[in-house]
Design an enzyme around this catalytic site. Sequence first.
Site, PDB file in Angstrom:
ATOM      1  N   CYS A  51       0.849  -1.193   0.000  1.00 23.95           N
ATOM      2  CA  CYS A  51       0.000   0.000   0.000  1.00 23.95           C
ATOM      3  C   CYS A  51       0.888   1.248   0.000  1.00 23.95           C
ATOM      4  CB  CYS A  51      -0.909  -0.005   1.227  1.00 23.95           C
ATOM      5  SG  CYS A  51      -1.806   1.548   1.453  1.00 23.95           S
ATOM      6  N   CYS A  76       0.149   3.210   3.608  1.00 23.49           N
ATOM      7  CA  CYS A  76       0.482   2.647   4.918  1.00 23.49           C
ATOM      8  C   CYS A  76       1.503   1.524   4.827  1.00 23.49           C
ATOM      9  CB  CYS A  76      -0.780   2.165   5.631  1.00 23.49           C
ATOM     10  SG  CYS A  76      -1.431   0.618   4.983  1.00 23.49           S
ATOM     11  N   CYS A  83      -4.734   0.626   0.149  1.00 27.01           N
ATOM     12  CA  CYS A  83      -5.674  -0.263   0.843  1.00 27.01           C
ATOM     13  C   CYS A  83      -7.102   0.133   0.475  1.00 27.01           C
ATOM     14  CB  CYS A  83      -5.545  -0.121   2.345  1.00 27.01           C
ATOM     15  SG  CYS A  83      -4.022  -0.769   3.017  1.00 27.01           S
ATOM     16  N   CYS A  89      -6.254   1.371   6.935  1.00 28.43           N
ATOM     17  CA  CYS A  89      -5.122   2.077   6.341  1.00 28.43           C
ATOM     18  C   CYS A  89      -4.750   3.308   7.163  1.00 28.43           C
ATOM     19  CB  CYS A  89      -5.471   2.467   4.908  1.00 28.43           C
ATOM     20  SG  CYS A  89      -4.091   3.087   3.945  1.00 28.43           S
TER      21      CYS A  89
END
Lengths: 256, 285
Positions: free
Chosen positions: B250, B253, B275, B281
């Site tokens: 991602c 994150c 995400c 997230c």
Amino acid sequence: MSGPLLSARGVTKRFGGRVACRDVSFDLWPGEVLGVVGESGSGKTTLLNCLAGRMTPDAGSVAYDTAAGPVDVHGLSEARRRLLTRTEWGFVSQDAREGLRMGASAGANIGERLMAIGERHYGEIRRTAADWLGRVEIDLDRLDDRPTAFSGGMRQRLQIARNLVSRPRLVFMDEPTGGLDVSVQARILDLLRGLVENLQLSVVLVTHDLGVARLLTHRLMVMQGGQVVEDGLTDQVLDDPQHAYTQMLVASILPA
Amino acid sequence: MPDTSLPDTSLRDSAYNYAYLDEQTKRMIRRAILKAVAVPGYQVPFGGREMPLPYGWGTGGIQVTAAIIGRDDTLKVIDQGADDTTNAVSIRRFFARVADVATTTRTEDATVIQTRHRVPETPLSDGQILVFQVPIPEPLRMLEPRETETRTLHALREYGVMQVSLYESIARHGRIAKTYNYPVLVNGRYIMSPSPIPKFDNPKLDRSPALQLYGAGREKRIYAVPPHTPVKSLDFDDHPFEIETWSECCALCGSRDSFLDEMIVDDAGKRLFVCSDTDYCERRR
């Protein structure tokens, strides 16, 4: 020797006031091919549907000798009857579109019965499907093609393979060669004769074509107006017809 | 994320019955839910009502939620994993207004989670209820158009045709190409359509401690998976069920084990993976 595989007693089916099939009784023995002939509208297909459990007769009974013991076809629960029809029985329709899954490939069509009884190995299903495609003389590279891309004769052969893959003991056929041209008919008849002999199949074959009946069947029932007017060994019925209607039927074959 | 419910919703709109639906309707839906829970995976018909939003926007889910929600509940609503999309925001505000419930975006704080097409990444726990919005409840519908026939197939457990569709997928694509709405077998008995969640979420349904309720508003069906019920994704022995994987993590994150959405971020076609579960997230950043 064991008893008959299928025995019908007094099978009668009415549609309103019209009697489609009246008081038909017979026994089908293991390995026997029984032909039902008669003109269009004589109740052949109705009789076949009653025998195969697709229609419920108004009177009479149909008994079938399963591998586990005799059962009354119309007394069975729907679940058991449907199980019977996709394991021990086969049904070849005149119109391949009724008997095939037109949206699925040839391989899936043949493999469906295997998957329905619990086969879960893709490679194995595919191998069996390919094997059966070969047996009905369709090229292996058509395995992933849909039946919509097949000719009428190929569809009919695919339908036969789809039914025989579960090694049924009894196959119902409704005009399996109807609507096909003569050379294709001959090939399918040849194929059917070989398969019936090799697999020791019992067959109830409905046809209006006396040539087909002569070639494939051991015994013949002649129907007129919903009633069986004559029955006997095929050659006997065709060579020495007793009933006036049969005589007319035999006489109406165009000389080749 | 700031709570997006209306500021003045601490008081319920008294022009409506509690939770919008009348008591008889809620009772009828609860009876359908009880039956659905008793027969996991079986589609129970119910008398679906007109709701103040169009079919396809969650009329099934919203009726189920209305029937089970109470003042002590905390509601979370997600749409494709996100708490802040139009559909999620309006349904959350709707219940804040007509049922006077607390709303949240935090998965673990919610007692009822209404979802469209995702299961939250944060593991669910005992006592939570997941309400799915379902467009087409019948998993066999695309294979068999007749309702009478599909009912018979379910009743007699004749599921060969479902396997045929997976076979077709392998024959055509070399693998089972279905990625969402992937059919599952519930409790070894009924084949169920898990609403169009990505197959990535299918393993989360299996023996989940949360109660799963599925509501289809247009088709007027409710079905359920009780807590700790086995849910098996269909497959072949030599082509086992697999979930999606990504080569990227991602971009926001850095998660490597959540479901990622692919986004195109400029005209040059630059792509980004983030995400789909916004709550998960944001709290990892």
